[in-house]
Design a protein around this motif. Structure first.
Motif, PDB file in Angstrom:
ATOM      1  N   MET A 179       0.864  -1.185   0.000  1.00  0.00           N
ATOM      2  CA  MET A 179       0.000   0.000   0.000  1.00  0.00           C
ATOM      3  C   MET A 179       0.903   1.238   0.000  1.00  0.00           C
ATOM      4  O   MET A 179       1.933   1.250   0.674  1.00  0.00           O
ATOM      5  CB  MET A 179      -0.912  -0.021   1.234  1.00  0.00           C
ATOM      6  CG  MET A 179      -1.959  -1.129   1.156  1.00  0.00           C
ATOM      7  SD  MET A 179      -3.120  -1.115   2.529  1.00  0.00           S
ATOM      8  CE  MET A 179      -2.197  -2.028   3.762  1.00  0.00           C
ATOM      9  N   GLN A 224       2.736   2.098  -2.429  1.00  0.00           N
ATOM     10  CA  GLN A 224       4.015   1.824  -3.106  1.00  0.00           C
ATOM     11  C   GLN A 224       4.307   2.911  -4.146  1.00  0.00           C
ATOM     12  O   GLN A 224       5.471   3.172  -4.463  1.00  0.00           O
ATOM     13  CB  GLN A 224       3.996   0.449  -3.772  1.00  0.00           C
ATOM     14  CG  GLN A 224       2.963   0.273  -4.899  1.00  0.00           C
ATOM     15  CD  GLN A 224       2.849  -1.179  -5.384  1.00  0.00           C
ATOM     16  OE1 GLN A 224       3.323  -2.095  -4.722  1.00  0.00           O
ATOM     17  NE2 GLN A 224       2.240  -1.391  -6.538  1.00  0.00           N
ATOM     18  N   ARG A 250       5.772   8.867  -2.341  1.00  0.00           N
ATOM     19  CA  ARG A 250       6.873   9.714  -1.897  1.00  0.00           C
ATOM     20  C   ARG A 250       8.146   9.017  -1.461  1.00  0.00           C
ATOM     21  O   ARG A 250       9.170   9.654  -1.331  1.00  0.00           O
ATOM     22  CB  ARG A 250       6.397  10.603  -0.741  1.00  0.00           C
ATOM     23  CG  ARG A 250       5.422  11.637  -1.197  1.00  0.00           C
ATOM     24  CD  ARG A 250       4.794  12.304  -0.026  1.00  0.00           C
ATOM     25  NE  ARG A 250       4.077  11.334   0.770  1.00  0.00           N
ATOM     26  CZ  ARG A 250       3.518  11.583   1.945  1.00  0.00           C
ATOM     27  NH1 ARG A 250       3.612  12.793   2.454  1.00  0.00           N
ATOM     28  NH2 ARG A 250       2.882  10.657   2.608  1.00  0.00           N
ATOM     29  N   ARG A 299       7.193  14.368  -9.985  1.00  0.00           N
ATOM     30  CA  ARG A 299       5.985  14.945  -9.407  1.00  0.00           C
ATOM     31  C   ARG A 299       6.034  16.466  -9.312  1.00  0.00           C
ATOM     32  O   ARG A 299       5.027  17.132  -9.520  1.00  0.00           O
ATOM     33  CB  ARG A 299       5.814  14.288  -8.038  1.00  0.00           C
ATOM     34  CG  ARG A 299       4.875  14.870  -7.106  1.00  0.00           C
ATOM     35  CD  ARG A 299       3.473  14.308  -7.273  1.00  0.00           C
ATOM     36  NE  ARG A 299       2.718  14.766  -6.128  1.00  0.00           N
ATOM     37  CZ  ARG A 299       2.315  16.012  -5.974  1.00  0.00           C
ATOM     38  NH1 ARG A 299       2.542  16.892  -6.918  1.00  0.00           N
ATOM     39  NH2 ARG A 299       1.664  16.371  -4.892  1.00  0.00           N
ATOM     40  N   ILE A 336      -1.446  16.943  -5.426  1.00  0.00           N
ATOM     41  CA  ILE A 336      -1.499  15.615  -6.049  1.00  0.00           C
ATOM     42  C   ILE A 336      -2.706  15.525  -6.979  1.00  0.00           C
ATOM     43  O   ILE A 336      -2.683  14.808  -7.975  1.00  0.00           O
ATOM     44  CB  ILE A 336      -1.539  14.506  -4.973  1.00  0.00           C
ATOM     45  CG1 ILE A 336      -1.436  13.124  -5.633  1.00  0.00           C
ATOM     46  CG2 ILE A 336      -2.768  14.602  -4.108  1.00  0.00           C
ATOM     47  CD1 ILE A 336      -1.402  11.969  -4.674  1.00  0.00           C
ATOM     48  N   LEU A 395      -3.337   1.580  -8.858  1.00  0.00           N
ATOM     49  CA  LEU A 395      -3.556   2.821  -9.590  1.00  0.00           C
ATOM     50  C   LEU A 395      -3.105   4.016  -8.759  1.00  0.00           C
ATOM     51  O   LEU A 395      -3.432   4.120  -7.573  1.00  0.00           O
ATOM     52  CB  LEU A 395      -5.055   2.939  -9.894  1.00  0.00           C
ATOM     53  CG  LEU A 395      -5.477   4.174 -10.682  1.00  0.00           C
ATOM     54  CD1 LEU A 395      -4.956   4.083 -12.118  1.00  0.00           C
ATOM     55  CD2 LEU A 395      -6.993   4.308 -10.672  1.00  0.00           C
ATOM     56  N   PHE A 396      -2.357   4.917  -9.367  1.00  0.00           N
ATOM     57  CA  PHE A 396      -1.985   6.158  -8.689  1.00  0.00           C
ATOM     58  C   PHE A 396      -3.193   7.090  -8.751  1.00  0.00           C
ATOM     59  O   PHE A 396      -3.533   7.642  -9.794  1.00  0.00           O
ATOM     60  CB  PHE A 396      -0.770   6.794  -9.366  1.00  0.00           C
ATOM     61  CG  PHE A 396      -0.311   8.048  -8.685  1.00  0.00           C
ATOM     62  CD1 PHE A 396       0.084   8.039  -7.360  1.00  0.00           C
ATOM     63  CD2 PHE A 396      -0.275   9.251  -9.377  1.00  0.00           C
ATOM     64  CE1 PHE A 396       0.513   9.203  -6.722  1.00  0.00           C
ATOM     65  CE2 PHE A 396       0.156  10.412  -8.760  1.00  0.00           C
ATOM     66  CZ  PHE A 396       0.539  10.390  -7.430  1.00  0.00           C
ATOM     67  N   SER A 397      -3.876   7.204  -7.612  1.00  0.00           N
ATOM     68  CA  SER A 397      -5.085   8.016  -7.506  1.00  0.00           C
ATOM     69  C   SER A 397      -5.245   8.371  -6.034  1.00  0.00           C
ATOM     70  O   SER A 397      -4.269   8.306  -5.272  1.00  0.00           O
ATOM     71  CB  SER A 397      -6.287   7.227  -8.035  1.00  0.00           C
ATOM     72  OG  SER A 397      -7.463   7.995  -7.958  1.00  0.00           O
ATOM     73  N   VAL A 448      -3.384  18.645   0.949  1.00  0.00           N
ATOM     74  CA  VAL A 448      -2.251  19.474   1.373  1.00  0.00           C
ATOM     75  C   VAL A 448      -1.077  18.558   1.725  1.00  0.00           C
ATOM     76  O   VAL A 448      -1.222  17.676   2.581  1.00  0.00           O
ATOM     77  CB  VAL A 448      -2.647  20.327   2.603  1.00  0.00           C
ATOM     78  CG1 VAL A 448      -1.471  21.166   3.072  1.00  0.00           C
ATOM     79  CG2 VAL A 448      -3.851  21.199   2.277  1.00  0.00           C
ATOM     80  N   PRO A 449       0.074  18.745   1.031  1.00  0.00           N
ATOM     81  CA  PRO A 449       1.224  17.879   1.307  1.00  0.00           C
ATOM     82  C   PRO A 449       1.575  17.846   2.797  1.00  0.00           C
ATOM     83  O   PRO A 449       1.581  18.890   3.468  1.00  0.00           O
ATOM     84  CB  PRO A 449       2.352  18.514   0.487  1.00  0.00           C
ATOM     85  CG  PRO A 449       1.646  19.233  -0.627  1.00  0.00           C
ATOM     86  CD  PRO A 449       0.353  19.727  -0.020  1.00  0.00           C
ATOM     87  N   GLY A 450       1.819  16.670   3.317  1.00  0.00           N
ATOM     88  CA  GLY A 450       2.178  16.511   4.723  1.00  0.00           C
ATOM     89  C   GLY A 450       0.982  16.541   5.660  1.00  0.00           C
ATOM     90  O   GLY A 450       1.113  16.296   6.852  1.00  0.00           O
ATOM     91  N   ARG A 451      -0.199  16.839   5.139  1.00  0.00           N
ATOM     92  CA  ARG A 451      -1.381  16.949   5.985  1.00  0.00           C
ATOM     93  C   ARG A 451      -2.490  16.016   5.535  1.00  0.00           C
ATOM     94  O   ARG A 451      -3.003  15.229   6.316  1.00  0.00           O
ATOM     95  CB  ARG A 451      -1.863  18.407   5.981  1.00  0.00           C
ATOM     96  CG  ARG A 451      -2.954  18.683   6.976  1.00  0.00           C
ATOM     97  CD  ARG A 451      -2.991  20.128   7.443  1.00  0.00           C
ATOM     98  NE  ARG A 451      -4.101  20.285   8.372  1.00  0.00           N
ATOM     99  CZ  ARG A 451      -5.123  21.107   8.186  1.00  0.00           C
ATOM    100  NH1 ARG A 451      -5.149  21.900   7.128  1.00  0.00           N
ATOM    101  NH2 ARG A 451      -6.096  21.173   9.064  1.00  0.00           N
ATOM    102  N   PRO A 502      -6.217  15.423   2.961  1.00  0.00           N
ATOM    103  CA  PRO A 502      -7.347  16.104   2.336  1.00  0.00           C
ATOM    104  C   PRO A 502      -7.952  17.197   3.231  1.00  0.00           C
ATOM    105  O   PRO A 502      -8.182  16.984   4.417  1.00  0.00           O
ATOM    106  CB  PRO A 502      -8.363  14.978   2.119  1.00  0.00           C
ATOM    107  CG  PRO A 502      -7.561  13.718   2.142  1.00  0.00           C
ATOM    108  CD  PRO A 502      -6.447  13.977   3.104  1.00  0.00           C
ATOM    109  N   HIS A 509       0.021  -1.059   6.866  1.00  0.00           N
ATOM    110  CA  HIS A 509      -0.554   0.200   6.384  1.00  0.00           C
ATOM    111  C   HIS A 509       0.405   0.679   5.301  1.00  0.00           C
ATOM    112  O   HIS A 509       1.254  -0.098   4.872  1.00  0.00           O
ATOM    113  CB  HIS A 509      -0.737   1.210   7.524  1.00  0.00           C
ATOM    114  CG  HIS A 509      -1.641   2.375   7.154  1.00  0.00           C
ATOM    115  ND1 HIS A 509      -1.826   3.468   7.958  1.00  0.00           N
ATOM    116  CD2 HIS A 509      -2.403   2.610   6.042  1.00  0.00           C
ATOM    117  CE1 HIS A 509      -2.673   4.312   7.378  1.00  0.00           C
ATOM    118  NE2 HIS A 509      -3.031   3.811   6.212  1.00  0.00           N
TER     119      HIS A 509
END
Ligand code: CP3
Length: 354
Positions: free
Chosen positions: A32, A34, A37, A46, A51, A79-81, A97-100, A102, A327
């Motif tokens: 999961m 994979q 980042r 990227r 994203i 799938l990258f989604s 938000v990156p690092g945070r 949705p 995870h």
């Protein structure tokens, strides 16, 4: 089992056979998160920005989907989604938000907000199905199956209602207990969107589906039965006619695994808190996916290999084990460690190996 593809006899991939509880040549493995980042090739491609913008570019999203397959030789691509894509696609106002995670500009709070969750159309998710088309074509070369996915209604609702990642789930629990009718109307909308989203991925060639109910473990057994399980069952019933195995996964779900196993999935994802043999007992003995603690991949290959062998030992020899983390891959993971984990699983995994 063999499938006829373009005039050739192509063996059914081990990942799909293990999902059905059949015997296999080697224990299949994928991770999961994979695609993301932890990979330098992902970060190079990227750039910055949301994203959600990256996902709007099918060539880029296809390439990110393929990167971990090339690097690790995993048995499946995912799938990258993201789980918030359907809500974003109907214009609900979602950002990641990156690092945070949705964040929702105007969270779901009242009946008036139902209108903002209109029906999902195939046109809304054209970028996703274009990505699936491209990835499936590229993966055919190695007969690697693509896993499609969606968030389960409760987990998606938790973001839409809370408005941001939460530890307490206080706002959504307030809604479910104070206004169950509105809560269930929200879930009904999300069930329909999720079915449309998953069916579209399979129509375009995804060969398995994972439903992420990541935060189901925040609920009591009673809350899970009343406020999450019915919608998950409806989603799985809405795709049951498609000939693809399904995986249902959540984090911290040890206390509700037996309930989750009644939802109608082929494979149960087990997070790392529960030993795999005990997890399998709790879900009634069917196929399981998991469950290496992602933190044990942070301290070099040797310690990760020891941890991998512990999981394989708990999995035993019974068919129907898909090796995975408990995870997602943590961003700071050294990819070389995961390469070694894949090697050890393929060489030493015993579950269902003839
Ligand atoms: O697994 C894969 O490799 C496929 C891609 C995938 C992503 N998100 C890409 C992503 C999958 C399967 C997801 C699912 C997802 N998204 C879940 C369920 C899985 C889980 O972890 O329980 C959840 C809860 C989300 C919501 C979400 N999106 C979070 C919590 C985050 C992390 C925020 C952060 O930066 O720490 C995201 C963003 C996200 N989704 C990233 C990736 C690679 C990282 C951010 C980026 O690259 O911009």
């Amino acid at each position: 089992m063999e499938a006829q593809t373009k005039g050739y006899l192509v063996a059914e991939p081990v990942f799909l056979r293990a999902c059905r509880g059949e015997s296999v040549e080697h224990v299949p493995v994928w991770f999961m998160r994979q695609a993301g980042r932890s990979l330098p090739e992902y970060r190079a491609l990227r750039g910055t920005g949301s994203i959600l913008d990256a996902l709007a570019d099918p060539d880029l999203a296809c390439e990110v989907t393929l990167q971990p397959v090339r690097r690790y030789g995993v048995d499946a691509a995912i799938l990258f989604s993201d789980i918030v894509v359907p809500a974003h696609s109907v214009g609900f106002g979602v950002d990641v938000v990156p690092g945070r995670g949705p964040v929702i500009a105007q969270p779901f709070r009242s009946a008036g907000d139902l209108e903002r969750l209109r029906e999902l159309t195939l046109e809304d998710i054209r970028h996703v199905t274009d990505t699936v088309d491209k990835a499936v074509l590229a993966l055919a070369e190695t007969n690697t199956p693509l896993i499609g996915f969606a968030g389960a209604p409760f987990t998606v609702a938790s973001y839409l209602v809370e408005g941001a990642p939460t530890r307490t789930f206080g706002i959504i629990k307030g809604l479910m207990h104070s206004d169950p009718a509105l809560y269930h109307s929200l879930m009904d909308r999300l069930v329909q969107m999720t079915i449309t989203f998953l069916r579209a991925q399979v129509d375009h060639g995804a060969r398995a589906l994972q439903l992420f109910d990541s935060w189901a473990g925040s609920l009591t057994r009673d809350e899970y039965v009343r406020f999450a399980l019915p919608a998950t069952k409806q989603v799985l019933a809405g795709i049951a006619d498609l000939d693809v195995p399904t995986i249902l996964f959540g984090v911290g779900t040890g206390e509700i695994l037996d309930l989750m196993a009644t939802a109608g999935t082929n494979v149960m994802g087990i997070d790392w808190h529960v030993d795999l043999d005990e997890g399998r007992r709790r879900v009634g003995g069917g196929p399981v996916q998991g469950n290496l603690d992602p933190a044990r991949c942070l301290n070099g290959a040797e310690l990760a290999i020891t941890a991998t062998r512990e999981v394989l030992a708990k999995a035993g020899t019974q068919p129907g084990h898909i090796f995975n983390l408990g995870h997602g891959v943590l961003p700071e993971t050294d990819p070389e460690v995961l390469t070694q984990v894949v090697r050890v699983v393929h060489d030493e995994g015993k579950a269902g190996v003839r």
